[in-house]
Design an enzyme around this catalytic site. Structure first.
Site, PDB file in Angstrom:
ATOM      1  CG  HIS A  90      -1.765  -1.196   1.367  1.00 24.43           C
ATOM      2  ND1 HIS A  90      -1.279  -2.425   1.737  1.00 24.43           N
ATOM      3  CD2 HIS A  90      -3.100  -1.351   1.164  1.00 24.43           C
ATOM      4  CE1 HIS A  90      -2.277  -3.294   1.760  1.00 24.43           C
ATOM      5  NE2 HIS A  90      -3.395  -2.674   1.412  1.00 24.43           N
TER       6      HIS A  90
ATOM      7  CG  HIS B 152      -3.542  -0.001   5.090  1.00 23.10           C
ATOM      8  ND1 HIS B 152      -4.329   0.313   6.179  1.00 23.10           N
ATOM      9  CD2 HIS B 152      -3.555   1.096   4.292  1.00 23.10           C
ATOM     10  CE1 HIS B 152      -4.801   1.557   6.025  1.00 23.10           C
ATOM     11  NE2 HIS B 152      -4.338   2.047   4.898  1.00 23.10           N
TER      12      HIS B 152
ATOM     13  N   PRO C 124      -5.349  -5.326  11.538  1.00 24.69           N
ATOM     14  CG  PRO C 124      -5.675  -7.154  12.928  1.00 24.69           C
ATOM     15  CD  PRO C 124      -4.616  -6.185  12.474  1.00 24.69           C
TER      16      PRO C 124
ATOM     17  CG  HIS D 234      -5.978   1.358  -0.205  1.00 22.20           C
ATOM     18  ND1 HIS D 234      -6.107   1.853   1.073  1.00 22.20           N
ATOM     19  CD2 HIS D 234      -5.971   0.010  -0.093  1.00 22.20           C
ATOM     20  CE1 HIS D 234      -6.190   0.838   1.924  1.00 22.20           C
ATOM     21  NE2 HIS D 234      -6.116  -0.288   1.240  1.00 22.20           N
TER      22      HIS D 234
ATOM     23  NE  ARG E  76     -19.792 -17.064  39.907  1.00 24.33           N
ATOM     24  CZ  ARG E  76     -20.785 -16.227  40.210  1.00 24.33           C
ATOM     25  NH1 ARG E  76     -20.700 -14.962  39.863  1.00 24.33           N
ATOM     26  NH2 ARG E  76     -21.856 -16.657  40.815  1.00 24.33           N
TER      27      ARG E  76
ATOM     28  CB  SER F  53     -20.764 -11.750  37.072  1.00 25.48           C
ATOM     29  OG  SER F  53     -22.020 -11.185  37.349  1.00 25.48           O
TER      30      SER F  53
ATOM     31  CD  GLU G 231     -18.528  -6.951  26.323  1.00 30.93           C
ATOM     32  OE1 GLU G 231     -18.637  -6.229  25.312  1.00 30.93           O
ATOM     33  OE2 GLU G 231     -19.444  -7.073  27.165  1.00 30.93           O
TER      34      GLU G 231
ATOM     35  CG  HIS H  23     -26.255 -14.589  28.893  1.00 28.88           C
ATOM     36  ND1 HIS H  23     -27.046 -14.005  27.938  1.00 28.88           N
ATOM     37  CD2 HIS H  23     -25.873 -13.577  29.729  1.00 28.88           C
ATOM     38  CE1 HIS H  23     -27.139 -12.712  28.185  1.00 28.88           C
ATOM     39  NE2 HIS H  23     -26.436 -12.422  29.261  1.00 28.88           N
TER      40      HIS H  23
END
Ligand code: TPP
Ligand code: MG
Length: 655
Positions: free
Chosen positions: A27, A67, A117, A258, A349, A376, A403, A465
């Site tokens: 590129h 890129h 990414p 590009h 947990r 949790s 997340e 879930h």
């Protein structure tokens, strides 16, 4: 722009054109468009020392628009880093050249992270900026005082993760984060008019950012904007208006520059247009010299920093901290011993929280958090006070419902060094983090993912879930350690293993529901082998039951039934398939002998378990989505009970 300064930038343009042409791939447009901005950044602002790319107090520079990798390779080469050499640039995108298609942190010192990414570079830089402020709060300006710079394109700003990342950065007031946006209004498909009408500046401003604009081809205007960004206490976005492929007379400003070589004719025309007469891959001496002079500022700052470190009372602690080496201490041993003295019936947990309580008290580098599931995921301990805009010394980050942003920020903290990040969400939402988990693994970073509610065992929340394919799909990811402990002892052992990793992330899959204690001996960390025999067959062995996590106690129940029918059954706890696969063949053959029926039990997809059971073994799991019901009803419904499983095994044995 004065000719000399334009010529310094043209060195980047020429290398980008020539390398992409030689590789017939890559590129050129982005490096050519942002060459002037990059030149100003390196000449006047970026704090770097080419002779020590790992100097802890260097500025971090992230090429989020990965890129445009030739921009990174050209600037590192021109600024005098040992690598890439000009020959390595000639071999751009070829096997064994460190100048890979996209920048890779493990290929070149000076490449702070792997990008490509889109969106993740910027989001990762947020984590670097958090780590910088955190360590600054602990060690002071004398040792930690640097900025994080990002070059991002339209694509990085369009990606969904951008919203999460800038929301977090704005909220935390990360004023030392400066994003240089290659505002060229072009993406692969053509003009950004095709796909967006967003007022990016307004969005950033609304998120608590300071926003500037500049002419990305006018060094004075670039400097003005950067000076304003530095002066402002908020994180800054600088919209640098540029022409993609700047200098290529017939193609600049179009998507044609590009992602493909300009072609010999256009390169010749660009050389003429830019007044660049040097042969391909040749940098005229005065230009090379000027670029190498850019490092002088950083070298001086580095020498001064070395002096400060030498006399700093925290020198040893700081160096130990940056080395990243940690070892659980006596408190952790005492915690392990307590599990034998009084075996608890707890969810893993909760067992993770208990292990973390000992570990975070001892290991200051641990910085935790959760994507709004703190209660949790059990990720917060009394040692980890909140990290906030007003107190960066805190060690617990309320990531909010972000997340992917959390996972990328954790990568940034790990890459920055001095911080060992861990963060939680439900295992089913590992899908939301997946792109960043993949980059943890690819970048070889010690990040610990605390993923709870790891099966239908979570009960009534139902199929949205309940993870089904998640464990196996995560195990399919190279260089990710997936661990699913079966009780409190195994959970503690898994934490010790996760922290001992120096080149891979770990994902802990933990239960919501209580599990009985299974291990009563902690003299050796048995989880290190990935799988081990928890129970030996009493009668002559016919069956080996291989289970993970919450299903290990189920496997023990099944074994009782088989033994009652005269069929000897081992039970193997397969905590981590990756670690088991790393054992020698004798060990593996001992745990999974050829002369027994191998049976897997895991409350997730059976896909892939043939790897251990063989085609002739039996696999118990769930190959559909889950359902909403109380836990015991679900295990019955999906046939994961000793009543349901034992008869099928006996039938297979011909009993
Ligand atoms: C997550 C992700 N999606 C898609 C791509 C493929 N891709 C690479 S560059 C690009 C266009 C990016 O446009 P922009 O950021 O404006 O870069 P420019 O063309 O201006 O250099 C796309 C879609 C990618 N690298 N990452
Ligand atoms: Mg663009």
């Amino acid at each position: 722009m004065t000719l000399p300064e334009r010529q310094l930038a043209n060195a980047i343009r020429a290398l980008a054109m020539d390398a992409v042409q030689a590789a017939n791939s890559g590129h050129p447009g982005m490096p050519m468009g942002m060459a002037d901005v990059a030149t100003v950044l390196y000449s006047d602002y970026l704090k770097f020392d080419p002779s020590d790319p790992a100097w802890p107090d260097r500025d971090r520079f992230v090429l989020s628009a990965g890129h445009g990798s030739m921009l990174a390779y050209a600037t590192l080469h021109l600024a005098g880093y040992a690598h890439p050499t000009i020959d390595e640039i000639r071999a751009f995108r070829q096997l064994n050249s460190p100048c890979a298609g996209h920048p890779e942190n493990f290929e070149l010192a000076g490449v702070e992270m792997t990008t490509g990414p889109l969106g993740q570079g910027l989001a990762t830089a947020v984590g670097m900026a958090i780590a910088e402020r955190h360590l600054n709060a602990i060690y002071g300006d004398a040792l930690v005082d640097h900025r994080t710079w990002v070059i991002a394109g339209d694509g990085c700003l369009m990606e969904g993760i951008n919203h999460e990342a800038i929301g977090l950065a704005g909220h935390l007031g990360l004023g030392r984060l400066i994003v240089l946006w290659d505002d060229n209004r072009i993406t692969i498909d053509g003009s950004t008019d095709l796909s967006t009408s967003e007022d990016v500046r307004a969005r950033y401003a609304a998120t608590g950012w300071h926003v500037e604009s500049c002419d990305g081809h006018d060094p004075a205007d670039i400097r003005r904007a950067i000076d304003a960004a530095i002066a402002d206490g908020r994180p800054s976005l600088i919209a640098c208006r540029t022409l993609i492929g700047f200098g290529a007379p017939n193609k600049q400003g179009t998507a044609a520059t590009h992602g493909s070589p300009l072609g010999a004719d256009e390169i010749a025309a660009a050389r003429a247009n830019l007044g660049w007469t040097a042969e391909p891959f040749v940098i005229p001496a005065e230009i090379a010299e000027a670029w190498q002079g850019f490092g002088a500022r950083g070298r001086t700052l580095h020498a001064e920093w070395n002096d400060r470190l030498a006399t700093n009372g925290n020198k040893k602690e700081f160096e130990d901290r940056l080395s990243g080496k940690v070892a659980p201490d006596d408190a952790f041993r005492a915690y392990l011993d307590s599990l034998v003295a009084e075996p608890p019936k707890v969810a893993t947990r909760k067992a993770s929280e208990n292990a973390l309580t000992a570990l975070t008290a001892d290991i200051a580098a641990l910085v935790g958090g959760s994507a709004d599931l703190t209660g949790s995921n059990n990720t917060k301990t009394s040692s980890t006070k909140p990290l906030t805009k007003d107190d960066y010394s805190g060690r617990y980050i309320y990531y909010g419902i972000r997340e992917f942003g959390m996972a990328a920020a954790m990568n940034g903290m790990a890459l920055h060094g001095g911080v060992i990040p861990y963060g939680g969400t439900f295992l089913v939402f590992s899908d939301y983090c997946r792109g960043a988990i993949r980059l943890s693994a690819l970048q070889r970073q010690r990040v610990v993912y605390v993923m709870t509610h790891d099966s239908i065992g979570l009960g009534e929340d139902g199929p949205t879930h309940q993870p089904i394919e998640h464990l196996q799909s995560l195990r399919a990811m190279p260089n990710l350690l997936v661990m699913r402990p079966a009780d409190a002892v195994e959970t503690a052992e898994c934490w010790a293993i996760a922290l001992a990793q120096d080149s891979r992330p770990t994902l802990l899959a933990l239960t919501r529901q209580n599990l009985p204690p299974l291990r009563h001996d902690v003299t050796e960390n048995l989880c290190l082998k990935g799988a081990y025999r928890l129970r030996d067959a009493a009668a002559a062995r016919r069956v080996v039951l291989v289970a993970t996590g919450s299903e290990v106690s189920l496997a023990l129940d099944v074994a009782e039934r088989l033994e009652a029918a005269g069929q000897g059954a081992d039970v193997v706890s397969m905590v981590s398939t990756e670690l088991f696969d790393e054992q020698d063949s004798a060990y593996r053959a001992d745990v999974l002998p050829r002369d027994a029926l191998i049976v897997s039990i895991e409350a997730g997809t059976t896909f892939g378990w043939e790897r251990y059971t063989g085609r002739d073994g039996l696999r118990f799991g769930i190959d559909s989505f889950g359902a909403s019901a109380p836990i015991d009803d679900l295990y019955r419904h999906f046939g994961l009970t000793a009543d349901a499983i034992a008869p099928q095994i006996l039938a297979r044995l011909g009993q």
